[in-house]
Motif scaffolding. Structure first.
Motif, PDB file in Angstrom:
ATOM      1  N   PRO A   1      -0.172   3.703  -3.167  1.00 35.61           N
ATOM      2  CA  PRO A   1      -1.226   3.924  -2.430  1.00 35.61           C
ATOM      3  C   PRO A   1      -2.524   4.129  -3.410  1.00 35.61           C
ATOM      4  O   PRO A   1      -3.746   4.220  -2.922  1.00 35.61           O
ATOM      5  CB  PRO A   1      -0.745   5.405  -1.833  1.00 35.61           C
TER       6      PRO A   1
ATOM      7  N   ILE B   1      -5.193   1.386  -3.451  1.00 38.92           N
ATOM      8  CA  ILE B   1      -5.795   0.710  -2.263  1.00 38.92           C
ATOM      9  C   ILE B   1      -7.181   1.500  -2.224  1.00 38.92           C
ATOM     10  O   ILE B   1      -7.328   2.650  -1.661  1.00 38.92           O
ATOM     11  CB  ILE B   1      -4.961   0.903  -1.112  1.00 38.92           C
TER      12      ILE B   1
ATOM     13  N   ALA C   1       0.950  -0.929   0.050  1.00 40.93           N
ATOM     14  CA  ALA C   1       0.038   0.161  -0.012  1.00 40.93           C
ATOM     15  C   ALA C   1       0.927   1.264  -0.089  1.00 40.93           C
ATOM     16  O   ALA C   1       0.437   2.266  -0.609  1.00 40.93           O
ATOM     17  CB  ALA C   1      -1.065  -0.033   1.242  1.00 40.93           C
TER      18      ALA C   1
END
Length: 292
Positions: A119, A122, A115
């Motif tokens: 990022p 997600i 993650a």
């Protein structure tokens, strides 16, 4: 196509043979399910078809676990960074651009590294007994911490002994009461231990326990990711967990104050085995709202 049936296959990734389970419609919102220790993608065998009417679920066995191959340690790192690269490779291979991510056990450490690196991918997190707060680690960590403090043969022996059929059995049933333990199928260790009982795989399992020490340095980075990105999050937790008690679940609210927290009474580390009927509606409701 029977989208609620789990489909099983092997894929080739970076020269390694990886075993994959998949269910649900190809175009549906995705839930990616990296597994924990001491198990494999088998731990999600009930969850996947129970979600497959509305979601595409994907689980796989890490190298050195389950039905995936066991690369030579000289060719594969068998650490959290190496496993994160596998998680990314799986998502890339399947063309997954955005997905919810299940964080459990080692899968939480690997998943949060993923993650941090991606990022934008997600959509949401489902957090189930995954530890990232050092000050609330449970008492069961003491055995591993004793080795970190004093790296002797004697201190290392309990780590080696844990990687055994009896050690696996204890991980699954050793912390919950007798009634709850009866809900845990012995297949979890009886079938998995023969797959793990090779010199390389036993060393991989022990080595991951050793590498948890280095992983502690990542805890502030995991927390910073949550604090800065604020992904939608469901925390569904079994508090009868010697590694990750209820305090470990509540600690997530420091960085995710809007997260939904559910502590399932009498459940432990393997709540999908023992409290599936309580957990499933929480998961379905959360995913429905995330993808509304």
């Amino acid at each position: 196509m029977r989208t609620q049936a789990i489909r099983h296959r092997h894929i080739q990734l970076e020269g390694h043979d990886l075993f994959l389970r998949e269910a649900g419609p190809p175009g549906a919102p995705v839930l990616l399910l990296p597994h924990g220790y001491p198990c494999s993608s088998f731990q999600f065998r009930r969850l996947m078809p129970a979600l497959a009417d509305r979601w595409r679920t994907v689980a796989f066995d890490w190298p050195g676990f389950g039905y995936s191959d066991t690369p030579d340690p000289g060719e594969f790192g068998y650490d959290f960074d190496a496993y994160e690269s596998v998680l990314t490779a799986v998502a890339d291979h399947l063309g997954l651009q955005r997905y919810a991510l299940w964080l459990h056990d080692y899968g939480s450490q690997i998943g949060l590294r993923h993650a941090i690196a991606h990022p934008d991918r997600i959509a949401a997190l489902i957090i189930q007994n995954g530890d990232i707060y050092e000050d609330v680690l449970g008492p069961k960590y003491e055995t591993i911490q004793a080795y970190w403090r004093n790296k002797t043969t004697e201190a290392h022996r309990p780590l080696e002994e844990a990687v055994s059929e009896e050690g696996f059995r204890h991980e699954f049933v050793g912390e919950v009461n007798g009634t709850v333990a009866q809900r845990v199928p012995p297949d979890l260790w009886k079938l998995h231990w023969p797959l793990m009982d090779t010199p390389v795989r036993r060393q991989v399992a022990v080595g991951l326990m050793e590498k948890l020490e280095v992983n502690l340095a990542w805890f502030p980075r995991y927390q910073a990711y949550l604090r800065e990105q604020q992904p939608p999050a469901l925390i569904v937790w079994g508090p009868e967990d010697g590694y990750m008690p209820a305090e470990s679940a509540r600690a997530y609210l420091r960085d995710l104050p809007r997260a939904e927290l559910h502590l399932i009474e009498d459940a432990g580390h393997w709540l999908l085995e023992t409290h599936f009927d309580e957990a499933l509606p929480l998961v379905r409701d959360f995913l429905t709202r995330c993808h509304a």
